[in-house]
Design a protein around this motif. Structure first.
Motif, short mmCIF file in Angstrom:
data_model
loop_
_atom_site.label_atom_id
_atom_site.label_comp_id
_atom_site.label_asym_id
_atom_site.label_seq_id
_atom_site.Cartn_x
_atom_site.Cartn_y
_atom_site.Cartn_z
N ILE A 39 -14.15 8.61 -19.41
CA ILE A 39 -14.61 8.63 -20.80
C ILE A 39 -13.48 8.40 -21.80
O ILE A 39 -13.68 7.80 -22.84
N GLY A 40 -12.28 8.86 -21.48
CA GLY A 40 -11.15 8.68 -22.39
C GLY A 40 -10.86 7.21 -22.67
O GLY A 40 -10.58 6.83 -23.81
N LYS A 41 -10.95 6.40 -21.63
CA LYS A 41 -10.72 4.96 -21.80
C LYS A 41 -11.81 4.33 -22.66
O LYS A 41 -11.54 3.44 -23.47
N ILE A 42 -13.03 4.83 -22.50
CA ILE A 42 -14.14 4.30 -23.31
C ILE A 42 -13.96 4.70 -24.77
O ILE A 42 -14.15 3.88 -25.68
N ILE A 43 -13.56 5.94 -25.01
CA ILE A 43 -13.32 6.41 -26.38
C ILE A 43 -12.23 5.56 -27.03
O ILE A 43 -12.36 5.11 -28.17
N LYS A 44 -11.16 5.32 -26.29
CA LYS A 44 -10.05 4.50 -26.80
C LYS A 44 -10.53 3.09 -27.14
O LYS A 44 -10.20 2.54 -28.19
N MET A 45 -11.34 2.52 -26.26
CA MET A 45 -11.84 1.17 -26.46
C MET A 45 -12.73 1.10 -27.72
O MET A 45 -12.59 0.19 -28.54
N VAL A 46 -13.62 2.08 -27.89
CA VAL A 46 -14.52 2.09 -29.04
C VAL A 46 -13.71 2.26 -30.33
O VAL A 46 -13.95 1.57 -31.33
N ALA A 47 -12.74 3.16 -30.31
CA ALA A 47 -11.89 3.37 -31.50
C ALA A 47 -11.17 2.07 -31.85
O ALA A 47 -11.10 1.69 -33.03
N LYS A 48 -10.66 1.39 -30.83
CA LYS A 48 -9.94 0.13 -31.07
C LYS A 48 -10.89 -0.93 -31.64
O LYS A 48 -10.53 -1.63 -32.59
N GLU A 49 -12.10 -1.01 -31.08
CA GLU A 49 -13.09 -1.98 -31.58
C GLU A 49 -13.43 -1.71 -33.04
O GLU A 49 -13.67 -2.63 -33.82
N LYS A 50 -13.46 -0.44 -33.41
CA LYS A 50 -13.81 -0.06 -34.78
C LYS A 50 -12.59 0.01 -35.69
O LYS A 50 -12.69 0.41 -36.85
N ARG A 51 -11.44 -0.36 -35.13
CA ARG A 51 -10.19 -0.38 -35.88
C ARG A 51 -9.85 0.99 -36.48
O ARG A 51 -9.45 1.10 -37.64
N ILE A 52 -10.05 2.01 -35.66
CA ILE A 52 -9.72 3.38 -36.06
C ILE A 52 -8.58 3.84 -35.15
O ILE A 52 -8.76 3.98 -33.94
N GLY A 53 -7.43 4.04 -35.75
CA GLY A 53 -6.26 4.44 -35.00
C GLY A 53 -6.28 5.93 -34.66
O GLY A 53 -7.11 6.69 -35.18
N PRO A 54 -5.35 6.36 -33.81
CA PRO A 54 -5.28 7.77 -33.39
C PRO A 54 -5.11 8.74 -34.56
O PRO A 54 -5.72 9.81 -34.56
#
Length: 128
Positions: A5-20
């Motif tokens: 799930i962590g990789k999916i969360i990272k991918m979605v955040a990246k797609e939405k251009r939301i950084g850490p």
């Protein structure tokens, strides 16, 4: 393919251009904790709800897809379930989607109230 799930969360955040940092601000945690979440294979449901709302993405559905309960899945491995279990889960998903929608509306209403109260306070302070 193992579910992460962590990789999916990272991918979605990246797609939405939301950084850490921004994601951390949205869920009230540090960017270091966000990097830790990206490395996790599983996430506690309370945190997953926060992340789903912050990223406007149903991460619970990712689990459903992984389990093979949906035909629109990028993940095809998983034990699957009987149609009775799937129907019950779909009812729960529908309920949670409605509850989520209600919470978002309540949140919007509260934001409007805060805005109005701030405006009143500013007007009141301006009259003194």
């Amino acid at each position: 393919m193992e579910f992460h799930i962590g990789k999916i969360i990272k991918m979605v955040a990246k797609e939405k251009r939301i950084g850490p940092t921004e994601l951390g601000n949205k869920i009230n945690t540090s960017k270091q904790n966000i990097y830790g979440i990206f490395r996790r294979q599983s996430v506690d449901t309370k945190l997953l709800v926060k992340l789903s709302m912050a990223l406007d993405h149903d991460f619970f559905m990712e689990y459903v897809r992984y389990l093979g309960l949906s035909s629109n899945t990028p993940y095809t491995k998983g034990p699957g379930m009987g149609s009775e279990d799937a129907s019950q889960m779909q009812l729960e998903i529908d309920y949670l989607k409605n509850a989520n929608q209600d919470l978002r509306k309540a949140n919007d209403d509260l934001r409007d109230m805060v805005k109005l109260l701030r405006e009143r306070l500013n007007n009141y302070e301006g009259k003194e």
